[in-house]
Design an enzyme around this catalytic site. Structure first.
Site, PDB file in Angstrom:
ATOM      1  N   ASP A 143      20.136  49.115  54.431  1.00  0.00           N
ATOM      2  CA  ASP A 143      20.348  48.206  55.216  1.00  0.00           C
ATOM      3  C   ASP A 143      21.590  47.798  55.923  1.00  0.00           C
ATOM      4  OD1 ASP A 143      19.135  45.743  57.013  1.00  0.00           O
ATOM      5  OD2 ASP A 143      20.162  44.492  55.371  1.00  0.00           O
ATOM      6  N   SER A 144      22.012  47.061  57.025  1.00  0.00           N
ATOM      7  CA  SER A 144      23.003  46.597  57.362  1.00  0.00           C
ATOM      8  C   SER A 144      23.702  45.844  56.605  1.00  0.00           C
ATOM      9  CB  SER A 144      23.159  45.899  58.772  1.00  0.00           C
ATOM     10  OG  SER A 144      22.335  44.604  58.653  1.00  0.00           O
ATOM     11  N   GLY A 147      22.901  44.102  64.675  1.00  0.00           N
ATOM     12  CA  GLY A 147      22.001  43.605  65.986  1.00  0.00           C
ATOM     13  C   GLY A 147      22.675  43.932  67.224  1.00  0.00           C
ATOM     14  N   CYS A 191      15.684  48.001  57.406  1.00  0.00           N
ATOM     15  CA  CYS A 191      16.286  47.249  58.284  1.00  0.00           C
ATOM     16  C   CYS A 191      15.520  47.563  59.555  1.00  0.00           C
ATOM     17  CB  CYS A 191      17.811  47.722  58.520  1.00  0.00           C
ATOM     18  SG  CYS A 191      18.769  47.258  59.984  1.00  0.00           S
ATOM     19  N   GLU A 202      24.612  36.911  55.604  1.00  0.00           N
ATOM     20  CA  GLU A 202      25.549  37.616  55.116  1.00  0.00           C
ATOM     21  C   GLU A 202      26.654  36.865  54.491  1.00  0.00           C
ATOM     22  OE1 GLU A 202      25.955  40.985  54.675  1.00  0.00           O
ATOM     23  OE2 GLU A 202      23.781  41.231  55.653  1.00  0.00           O
ATOM     24  N   CYS A 225      13.411  41.079  61.122  1.00  0.00           N
ATOM     25  CA  CYS A 225      14.644  41.448  60.621  1.00  0.00           C
ATOM     26  C   CYS A 225      14.497  41.098  59.258  1.00  0.00           C
ATOM     27  CB  CYS A 225      15.653  40.636  61.107  1.00  0.00           C
ATOM     28  SG  CYS A 225      17.337  40.682  60.687  1.00  0.00           S
ATOM     29  N   HIS A 272      16.583  40.174  57.031  1.00  0.00           N
ATOM     30  CA  HIS A 272      17.451  39.018  56.434  1.00  0.00           C
ATOM     31  C   HIS A 272      16.947  37.895  56.596  1.00  0.00           C
ATOM     32  CE1 HIS A 272      20.990  41.850  57.298  1.00  0.00           C
ATOM     33  NE2 HIS A 272      21.849  40.897  56.433  1.00  0.00           N
TER      34      HIS A 272
HETATM   35  N1  DGL Z   1      18.498  43.316  58.408  1.00  0.00           N
HETATM   36  C1  DGL Z   1      18.588  44.098  59.645  1.00  0.00           C
HETATM   37  C2  DGL Z   1      17.247  44.066  60.459  1.00  0.00           C
HETATM   38  O1  DGL Z   1      16.166  44.203  59.886  1.00  0.00           O
HETATM   39  C3  DGL Z   1      19.896  43.896  60.378  1.00  0.00           C
HETATM   40  C4  DGL Z   1      20.358  42.628  60.914  1.00  0.00           C
HETATM   41  C5  DGL Z   1      21.698  42.965  61.417  1.00  0.00           C
HETATM   42  O2  DGL Z   1      22.484  43.595  60.868  1.00  0.00           O
HETATM   43  O3  DGL Z   1      21.867  42.552  62.589  1.00  0.00           O
HETATM   44  O4  DGL Z   1      17.169  44.312  61.761  1.00  0.00           O
END
Ligand code: DGL
Length: 269
Positions: free
Chosen positions: A9-10, A42, A72, A151, A183, A185
């Site tokens: 993931d990011s 994103g 992600c 984050e 997402c 997150h």
């Molecule tokens: N967790 C990620 C997603 O599902 C990336 C979020 C990000 O880094 O902007 O898109």
């Protein structure tokens, strides 16, 4: 040594998927990479997200995993097909499982999707939902303020509650019965999201369905871990390992060991 499932993931968002894999497949070892130094993905271009994803996959392949999970949505939208065609092990994304989970739950066939700018702009959810259920109504909304809150470990604060309420306000007039958290997150903020959307909107988190798909692929290929020893998961991040470890331990409710990877990402390619 058993072969691990590599999860990327990011940042810390993929932990919501990793946690579900640990719950549904407790014998499997996870190798996790969070690109916290370069999050959020994103707002980045598709080609940049693809480039970063390839770098991480190359790093993870050094550990000979049996499967790669793009935990992600932004990376799935930008890189799933190119990564699939460049490696010989199964590669699983989170968008199709998320779409499937929403289709299972919706009665009104009016579904909302929230995600990063990259995911919403890509139209990947609209396509995945339409492929399964033609004519379904989909309302997409980018919520760029959410990932930085998670984050930074600020996802339980009053300002997070306010930001969630304000960001989701444009969906208030829509007749949704499901809202896809597009997402990984976002499950960190799901308490505030339920509060903002009210009891009639079911929040759909793709982690559960993704772990089910991983399980199906492992069984179909007889790739399950044969050992009954408890797996030793490994966690890597490109940014601050202390902050990553704090958020990961709180989410996964277990102590973890984090290794910071610096410089290596640019060296692998
Ligand atoms: N967790 C990620 C997603 O599902 C990336 C979020 C990000 O880094 O902007 O898109």
């Amino acid at each position: 040594m058993q072969q691990a499932i590599a999860v990327l993931d990011s940042g810390v968002g993929g932990l919501t998927v990793a946690g579900e894999i640990m719950r549904q497949l407790p014998k499997e070892q996870i190798l996790y990479f969070g690109d916290t130094a370069r999050a959020p993905y994103g707002p980045r271009s598709t080609s940049e997200v693809l480039h970063f994803t390839k770098q991480i996959v190359d790093f993870l392949l050094l550990h000979r995993p049996k499967m790669i999970v793009l935990a992600c949505n932004t990376a799935t939208a930008a890189a799933l097909e190119p990564i699939r065609s460049s490696v010989t092990i199964p590669v699983i994304g989170v968008i199709e499982p998320g779409a499937r989970a929403a289709i299972k739950h919706t009665r009104s066939r009016t579904v909302g999707v929230i995600g990063t700018e990259g995911t919403i702009k890509s139209g990947a959810y609209v396509k995945a939902l339409e492929d399964i259920s033609p004519g379904i109504r989909v309302t997409g909304l980018a919520c760029p303020a959410f990932v930085p809150l998670v984050e930074q470990g600020l996802y339980r604060t009053d300002s997070a509650r306010r930001i969630v309420r304000e960001s989701l306000a444009p969906l208030a007039g829509e007749q949704l019965d499901c809202l896809i958290l597009g997402c990984t997150h976002y499950p960190f903020l799901s308490g505030f999201m339920s509060e903002a959307m009210g009891p009639r909107v079911k929040l759909i988190n793709s982690a559960d369905e993704t772990a089910r798909e991983i399980s199906a692929v492992l069984y179909a290929g007889s790739m399950q871990n044969p050992s009954s020893e408890p797996p030793e998961h490994r966690f890597f991040c490109s940014g601050d390992p202390v902050l990553f470890g704090r958020i990961a331990e709180a989410w996964l409710r277990r102590p973890i060991d984090v290794t910071q990877v610096t410089g290596m990402l640019s060296k692998v390619r």
